[in-house]
Design a protein around this motif. Structure first.
Motif, short mmCIF file in Angstrom:
data_model
loop_
_atom_site.label_atom_id
_atom_site.label_comp_id
_atom_site.label_asym_id
_atom_site.label_seq_id
_atom_site.Cartn_x
_atom_site.Cartn_y
_atom_site.Cartn_z
N VAL A 91 0.99 -1.16 -0.12
CA VAL A 91 -0.04 -0.11 -0.09
C VAL A 91 0.82 1.35 -0.09
O VAL A 91 2.17 1.22 0.50
N GLU A 92 0.24 2.06 -0.43
CA GLU A 92 1.11 3.38 -0.34
C GLU A 92 0.24 4.50 0.30
O GLU A 92 -0.90 4.60 0.35
N VAL A 93 0.96 4.93 1.40
CA VAL A 93 0.06 5.85 2.65
C VAL A 93 0.51 7.38 2.04
O VAL A 93 1.82 7.83 2.01
N TRP A 120 3.76 13.89 2.77
CA TRP A 120 4.49 13.05 2.85
C TRP A 120 3.94 11.64 2.23
O TRP A 120 2.87 11.36 2.13
N ARG A 121 4.97 10.74 1.84
CA ARG A 121 4.48 9.56 1.14
C ARG A 121 5.45 8.27 1.69
O ARG A 121 6.55 8.55 1.79
N VAL A 122 4.91 7.21 1.99
CA VAL A 122 5.68 6.18 2.45
C VAL A 122 4.90 4.70 1.73
O VAL A 122 3.51 4.79 1.73
N ARG A 123 5.67 3.62 1.31
CA ARG A 123 5.09 2.52 1.13
C ARG A 123 5.25 1.47 2.24
O ARG A 123 6.41 1.08 2.38
N LEU A 124 4.15 0.86 2.45
CA LEU A 124 4.26 -0.35 3.37
C LEU A 124 3.43 -1.63 2.79
O LEU A 124 2.99 -1.61 1.79
N THR A 125 3.35 -2.70 3.75
CA THR A 125 2.67 -3.86 3.46
C THR A 125 1.88 -4.26 4.44
O THR A 125 2.22 -4.50 5.52
N ALA A 126 0.54 -4.25 4.11
CA ALA A 126 -0.47 -4.57 5.12
C ALA A 126 -0.90 -6.02 4.95
O ALA A 126 -1.30 -6.58 3.89
N SER A 142 7.20 -0.57 9.88
CA SER A 142 7.61 0.81 9.85
C SER A 142 8.40 1.36 8.89
O SER A 142 9.07 0.62 8.22
N ALA A 143 8.23 2.45 8.40
CA ALA A 143 9.06 2.92 7.47
C ALA A 143 9.18 4.50 7.68
O ALA A 143 8.34 5.21 8.06
N THR A 144 10.27 5.09 6.99
CA THR A 144 10.28 6.48 7.13
C THR A 144 9.94 7.04 5.85
O THR A 144 9.95 6.62 4.64
N ALA A 145 9.00 8.09 6.04
CA ALA A 145 8.35 8.72 4.88
C ALA A 145 9.32 9.60 4.14
O ALA A 145 10.03 10.06 4.64
#
Length: 298
Positions: A218-220, A263-269, A252-255
């Motif tokens: 996902v992209e947050v 801001w934008r960050v990509r993670l995995t749900a 967790s990730a740094t945006a």
């Protein structure tokens, strides 16, 4: 001696058509006036659909969308103009001026507005254009009325109404772009489902969209605000997704900074369900704010 001649053949034909139950079908016309109307239609539709995507550099900590109704921050932007709530009397003055101009235009030049640039006229012409391209000219449409429904006719009806629905969706969807950053929202729609939430804290708040709003990568997108709902500039931002109810380890990730407050960050749900989304906002050295809120991932 005055002589009055009443030409009522149009009324007679209209009454006869109404009595037979046949709908009114306008005849397509050609000529200089019609060409002017096509030019006005193309110009006005282009302005409406393209304007939200125009950029305008206002410097740091300000949105770069040329025309933006930013109700979240109490701002109205139109190119070099910025209107605050206390300036609404200017909007009132502009509306009065526009109404007066419209009245004077119609008084001096007849139906110049209603016949050429009125939104109802523009979209009616667009819908009639689509109908003519799919079903044929007035003679063909009149012939089709009351004829047996065959496969070709059914396809024409479906295609016409499908095109009308797409135009309606595009028209309504474009209106949304005037209230938020148009390119970012369009990218979110293109990715699929979108989940959104708002995190409220005493010192910081955030508007968050997660796309696609389903399990997997996902992209947050995060837009930060301070306690007064003004853009909040932070030094760094970390985003954490956690779902302890399902025994899933937090990610967790740094945006990445996209703008002064965005801001934008990509993670995995890893699974669908109710997740907790946490933000670690570094406002300055040794000054960190943590806020969190639930978000639904389908």
């Amino acid at each position: 001696m005055a002589l009055t001649i009443e030409i009522n053949h149009a009324k007679t034909r209209a009454k006869a058509a109404a009595a037979s139950g046949q709908p009114v079908m306008p005849q397509a016309v050609n000529g200089r006036i019609r060409r002017i109307k096509w030019i006005v239609l193309l110009l006005t539709l282009s302005i409406y659909y393209v304007t939200p995507f125009l950029r305008w550099d206002r410097g740091p900590n300000a949105p770069d969308q040329a025309v933006l109704l930013d109700f979240a921050h109490g701002r109205l932007y139109a190119f070099f103009i910025e209107i605050w709530p206390q300036d609404l009397y200017l909007v009132t003055g502009l509306l009065v001026l526009a109404s007066t101009s419209l009245i004077l235009t119609n008084a001096l030049a007849g139906r110049l507005w209603c016949g050429f640039a009125c939104p109802q006229t523009v979209w009616t012409d667009l819908f009639l254009l689509v109908e003519g391209l799919i079903e044929g000219d007035r003679r063909q449409r009149s012939k089709n009325f009351g004829a047996p429904l065959d496969a070709e006719r059914a396809m024409q009806i479906v295609a016409k109404h499908a095109a009308w629905i797409l135009i309606s969706l595009a028209t309504g969807g474009t209106l949304i772009f005037y209230f938020t950053d148009a390119p970012e929202l369009l990218r979110s729609f293109a990715h699929g489902d979108v989940s959104a939430t708002h995190i409220c804290g005493t010192r910081a708040m955030a508007n968050i969209t997660v796309s696609p709003g389903r399990s997997g990568p996902v992209e947050v997108l995060v837009q930060l605000e301070d306690g007064d709902e003004k853009p909040l500039v932070a030094d760094a931002l970390s985003v954490t997704l956690s779902n302890p109810d399902k025994g899933i380890a937090s990610v967790s990730a740094t945006a990445e900074r996209m703008g002064a407050d965005s801001w934008r960050v990509r993670l995995t749900a890893a699974a669908s369900g109710k997740w907790s989304l946490s933000l670690g906002i570094d406002l300055a050295k040794d000054d960190r704010v943590d806020i969190a809120a639930p978000i639904l991932i389908e």
